[in-house]
Design a protein around this motif. Sequence first.
Motif, PDB file in Angstrom:
ATOM      1  N   LEU A 260       0.378  -1.520   0.053  1.00 43.25           N
ATOM      2  CA  LEU A 260      -0.074  -0.042  -0.122  1.00 43.25           C
ATOM      3  C   LEU A 260       1.053   1.184  -0.073  1.00 43.25           C
ATOM      4  CD1 LEU A 260      -2.412  -1.030   2.760  1.00 43.25           C
ATOM      5  CD2 LEU A 260      -3.119  -1.275   0.445  1.00 43.25           C
ATOM      6  N   THR A 261       0.592   2.147  -0.178  1.00 39.24           N
ATOM      7  CA  THR A 261       1.167   3.791  -0.681  1.00 39.24           C
ATOM      8  C   THR A 261       0.614   4.436   0.636  1.00 39.24           C
ATOM      9  OG1 THR A 261      -0.522   4.661  -1.337  1.00 39.24           O
ATOM     10  CG2 THR A 261       1.290   4.135  -3.062  1.00 39.24           C
ATOM     11  N   PRO A 262       1.319   5.323   1.436  1.00 40.11           N
ATOM     12  CA  PRO A 262       0.724   5.645   2.650  1.00 40.11           C
ATOM     13  C   PRO A 262      -0.068   6.390   2.423  1.00 40.11           C
ATOM     14  CG  PRO A 262       2.670   6.119   2.141  1.00 40.11           C
ATOM     15  CD  PRO A 262       2.513   5.771   0.722  1.00 40.11           C
ATOM     16  N   LEU A 263      -0.816   6.659   1.567  1.00 41.26           N
ATOM     17  CA  LEU A 263      -2.121   8.212   1.482  1.00 41.26           C
ATOM     18  C   LEU A 263      -3.586   6.499   1.606  1.00 41.26           C
ATOM     19  CD1 LEU A 263      -4.167   9.758   1.029  1.00 41.26           C
ATOM     20  CD2 LEU A 263      -3.848   9.003  -2.132  1.00 41.26           C
ATOM     21  N   GLN A 264      -2.780   4.990   0.456  1.00 45.11           N
ATOM     22  CA  GLN A 264      -3.723   4.138   0.998  1.00 45.11           C
ATOM     23  C   GLN A 264      -3.905   3.851   2.548  1.00 45.11           C
ATOM     24  OE1 GLN A 264      -2.042   1.689  -2.466  1.00 45.11           O
ATOM     25  NE2 GLN A 264      -3.277   2.161  -3.752  1.00 45.11           N
ATOM     26  N   TYR A 265      -3.027   3.695   2.824  1.00 45.68           N
ATOM     27  CA  TYR A 265      -2.917   3.014   4.381  1.00 45.68           C
ATOM     28  C   TYR A 265      -3.786   3.474   4.979  1.00 45.68           C
ATOM     29  CZ  TYR A 265      -0.747   0.616   8.006  1.00 45.68           C
ATOM     30  OH  TYR A 265      -1.050   0.435   9.648  1.00 45.68           O
TER      31      TYR A 265
END
Length: 391
Positions: A260-265
């Motif tokens: 996951l990208t930080p935004l997604q996480y």
Amino acid sequence: MMRRIFITLIILLLLSNLSCQRVSENIPGAAGAKEVTDHKPAYGDTLVEGTIGEPSILIPMLAGDSASHAVAGLIFNGLVKYDKDLTLTGDLAESWDISKDGLVITFHLKKGVKWTDGVEFTAEDVMFGYKTIIDDKTPTAYSEDYKQVKKAEMPDKYTFRVTYEKPFAPALSSWGSLPVLPKHLLAGKDITKSELGRNPVGMGPFKLTKWTPGSEVVLESNPNYFEGKPYINRYVYRVIPDPATMFLELQAGGVDWMGLTPLQYTRQTQSAYFEKNFNKFRYPVFSYTYMGFNLKHPWFKDKRVRQAIAYAVDKDEIVHVVLFGLGKAATGPYVPDTWPYNPNVKRYEYNPEKAKTLLLDAGWKDTDGDGLLDKDGRPFEFTILTNMGNS
């Protein structure tokens, strides 16, 4: 030109590994895992992992990208490996002895292990790989560890011994998958032109069956794997350069597992739907992003230019704004609080004025008033290469 540097560079960042996995692929005991009643493993099924980058070559010592190493890691083996607790354990080595002064390591190899073409693995393969990786004609970034070896010997078919000139902390751990190659297939050939780069022969739990450029890499379990046939029959890497598209594929069932990208996480996986249908994990990992300089380029031969770029990047801003705090500015490839980490390595704080001064000292200045630094009539511009999916 300084503004352009700020936008395009990402210097070394230590990251946490963020991943998401469908509930149907439960991992018993993992944080957040849903309750399961039968922990008994069964053979079969396919695991599909999403990846933003496609492998470049599957010979480990030639690979310089994480996608290549991820795939090659399922195909090749080393003498030693890390277990789940990051403790070194034997892989192709049954055991090893280390002299009291730490200068001599003697590996006792497992017998009866075979390459997937049926040829037995012996110390000849380790010696061949060692000689290949230290050969100046081999374009590898990993040779320095092996050039610390003063002497390499094969006392017999199943024993490999190395002697170091002086104590070398990562000596044992360096004998992973990088220096083990099938001598019977590569001896006398140019390793950079070998078909094994795209059609490898290994000894690992999986073997390559299909590689569709830009689309997928398909591995099938090795029924003769010396540690036993894997329970998963097929392991598929789907190449999806755009993380947003991959995230949609995860939700639709097109992939089973993705980073996951930080935004997604932090923002896109907090819903009740995700809590019910996915397991989400976060854990420290030996992973980092860095900018490597081509020291053959005349600009980067100048230490002041390299230092200026380090000062020109606001690494803390990248961590907090781009990574949502899920990372840490680093000074090297080692995770803080691990034994090789050195907290006293010089740090380059964000200091654009110092960066400008260093570039000026190196002869770079705006002579024509166009806003770009130049020298000898050439603007300070250069290209950064990265894999697909990174920007």
